[in-house]
Design an enzyme around this catalytic site. Structure first.
Site, PDB file in Angstrom:
ATOM      1  N   ASP A 186       0.818  -1.209   0.000  1.00 40.29           N
ATOM      2  CA  ASP A 186       0.000   0.000   0.000  1.00 40.29           C
ATOM      3  C   ASP A 186       0.854   1.262   0.000  1.00 40.29           C
ATOM      4  OD1 ASP A 186      -2.433   1.338  -0.003  1.00 40.29           O
ATOM      5  OD2 ASP A 186      -2.484   1.478   2.182  1.00 40.29           O
ATOM      6  N   HIS A 223       2.333   3.863  -8.934  1.00 37.85           N
ATOM      7  CA  HIS A 223       2.116   2.425  -9.194  1.00 37.85           C
ATOM      8  C   HIS A 223       3.291   1.834  -9.956  1.00 37.85           C
ATOM      9  CE1 HIS A 223      -1.774   2.300  -7.433  1.00 37.85           C
ATOM     10  NE2 HIS A 223      -2.349   3.101  -8.309  1.00 37.85           N
ATOM     11  N   LEU A 283      10.214 -20.861  -5.598  1.00 33.40           N
ATOM     12  CA  LEU A 283       9.339 -19.909  -4.898  1.00 33.40           C
ATOM     13  C   LEU A 283       7.986 -19.929  -5.567  1.00 33.40           C
ATOM     14  CD1 LEU A 283       8.784 -17.354  -3.043  1.00 33.40           C
ATOM     15  CD2 LEU A 283       9.579 -15.979  -4.968  1.00 33.40           C
TER      16      LEU A 283
HETATM   17  C1  IPE Z   1      -5.413  -2.695  -0.083  1.00 34.04           C
HETATM   18  O1  IPE Z   1      -5.086  -1.354  -0.246  1.00 34.04           O
HETATM   19  C2  IPE Z   1      -5.450  -3.376  -1.418  1.00 34.04           C
HETATM   20  C3  IPE Z   1      -4.181  -3.571  -2.084  1.00 34.04           C
HETATM   21  C4  IPE Z   1      -3.002  -3.300  -1.606  1.00 34.04           C
HETATM   22  C5  IPE Z   1      -4.274  -4.187  -3.384  1.00 34.04           C
HETATM   23  P1  IPE Z   1      -6.205  -0.239  -0.370  1.00 34.04           P
HETATM   24  O2  IPE Z   1      -5.484   1.056  -0.494  1.00 34.04           O
HETATM   25  O3  IPE Z   1      -7.172  -0.574  -1.420  1.00 34.04           O
HETATM   26  O4  IPE Z   1      -6.941  -0.335   1.041  1.00 34.04           O
HETATM   27  P2  IPE Z   1      -7.930   0.681   1.747  1.00 34.04           P
HETATM   28  O5  IPE Z   1      -9.038   0.971   0.786  1.00 34.04           O
HETATM   29  O6  IPE Z   1      -7.155   1.909   2.056  1.00 34.04           O
HETATM   30  O7  IPE Z   1      -8.384  -0.015   2.977  1.00 34.04           O
HETATM   31  C1  IPE Z   2      -1.351   0.382  -3.933  1.00 29.11           C
HETATM   32  O1  IPE Z   2      -1.456   1.487  -3.172  1.00 29.11           O
HETATM   33  C2  IPE Z   2      -2.453  -0.574  -3.734  1.00 29.11           C
HETATM   34  C3  IPE Z   2      -3.207  -0.903  -4.961  1.00 29.11           C
HETATM   35  C4  IPE Z   2      -4.495  -0.956  -4.966  1.00 29.11           C
HETATM   36  C5  IPE Z   2      -2.470  -1.202  -6.183  1.00 29.11           C
HETATM   37  P1  IPE Z   2      -2.629   2.536  -3.309  1.00 29.11           P
HETATM   38  O2  IPE Z   2      -2.997   2.757  -4.712  1.00 29.11           O
HETATM   39  O3  IPE Z   2      -3.750   2.164  -2.400  1.00 29.11           O
HETATM   40  O4  IPE Z   2      -1.904   3.831  -2.749  1.00 29.11           O
HETATM   41  P2  IPE Z   2      -2.458   4.842  -1.678  1.00 29.11           P
HETATM   42  O5  IPE Z   2      -2.810   4.056  -0.449  1.00 29.11           O
HETATM   43  O6  IPE Z   2      -3.649   5.501  -2.283  1.00 29.11           O
HETATM   44  O7  IPE Z   2      -1.316   5.765  -1.455  1.00 29.11           O
HETATM   45 MG    MG Z   3      -4.125   2.477  -0.408  1.00 32.48          MG
END
Ligand code: IPE
Ligand code: IPE
Ligand code: MG
Length: 224
Positions: free
Chosen positions: A12, A29, A122
């Protein structure tokens, strides 16, 4: 000392990373992919057998179309680019999540899974269109349909993660302290590490710190 068989990661913070640099969320990303590559390499080096990466949740469809489109094109590009490397490095790719809504990339996902199916060093489980609550409901529904007993063993055997040991470690980067519908059943006794750093800033030394910390954790499983 605890051995490590399986690490799961909620990657995240990509969006915020991009915006912090006055660039787009999508820029973040793409930067996140570099971390993915480094973490895979280090997981192999540490002889860890399973790595589960949360790439797209069932809730992520709420995001703007443009971002979703970019995420899936990035994923496609990554898999196509990495397929030979996975093969060479003896890495097996498994997709976990609901196949519904993934029609457009289904053939490339199938091809990658088929090609790497016998690899042993892996196993990477890529959680795509993954939601844990539905995974559990679907498992229970199947048991009811087959008139089987509802118990832990039987629920386990219908999850996407059947044949995969439970995660020893769950890491969530991005300074957010929640699990966002990820592996709710499977992490009952997993050690959870919430990391302040955004995913593109997460480095091998951060990963190593967690791995080393985990080795000395006393895992009670209810005992003393
Ligand atoms: C969780 O992250 C999903 C992934 C990392 C793919 P999100 O950014 O979507 O989670 P929330 O919405 O903040 O809980
Ligand atoms: C990556 O982080 C998770 C995915 C859903 C790919 P985010 O896109 O949720 O990034 P933040 O949390 O908004 O910074
Ligand atoms: Mg996020």
């Amino acid at each position: 000392m605890n051995s490590i068989n399986h690490v799961a990661i909620i990657m995240d913070g990509n969006g915020r990373w991009g915006l912090k640099r006055n660039k787009s969320r999508n820029f973040g990303h793409r930067a996140g992919l570099v971390t993915v590559e480094n973490i895979i390499k280090h997981t192999i080096k540490k002889k860890i057998k399973y790595l589960t990466l949360f790439a797209f949740s069932t809730e992520n469809w709420k995001r703007p179309k443009k971002e979703i489109k970019f995420l899936f094109s990035l994923l496609e590009e990554f898999i196509i680019k990495k397929l030979d490397v996975f093969q060479k490095e003896d890495i097996k790719l498994k997709i976990i999540g609901s196949k519904i809504k993934l029609k457009k990339i289904e053939s490339i996902l199938n091809k990658a899974q088929k090609k790497t199916n016998n690899n042993k060093r892996l196993q990477i489980n890529l959680a795509l269109n993954y939601g844990s609550k539905n995974e559990i409901i679907d498992s229970v529904k199947k048991l009811i349909k087959n008139k089987e007993i509802i118990n832990i063993k039987n629920i386990d055997k219908n999850l996407y993660t059947k044949f995969i040991p439970k995660p020893d470690i769950l890491i969530r980067t991005g300074n957010t302290h929640r699990v966002s519908n990820f592996l709710l059943w499977q992490i009952a006794y997993t050690e959870i590490y919430f990391e302040k750093k955004l995913w593109p800033d997460f480095k091998v030394k951060d990963y190593d710190r967690i791995i080393n910390d985990f080795k000395n954790v006393k895992r009670n499983y209810g005992n003393i």
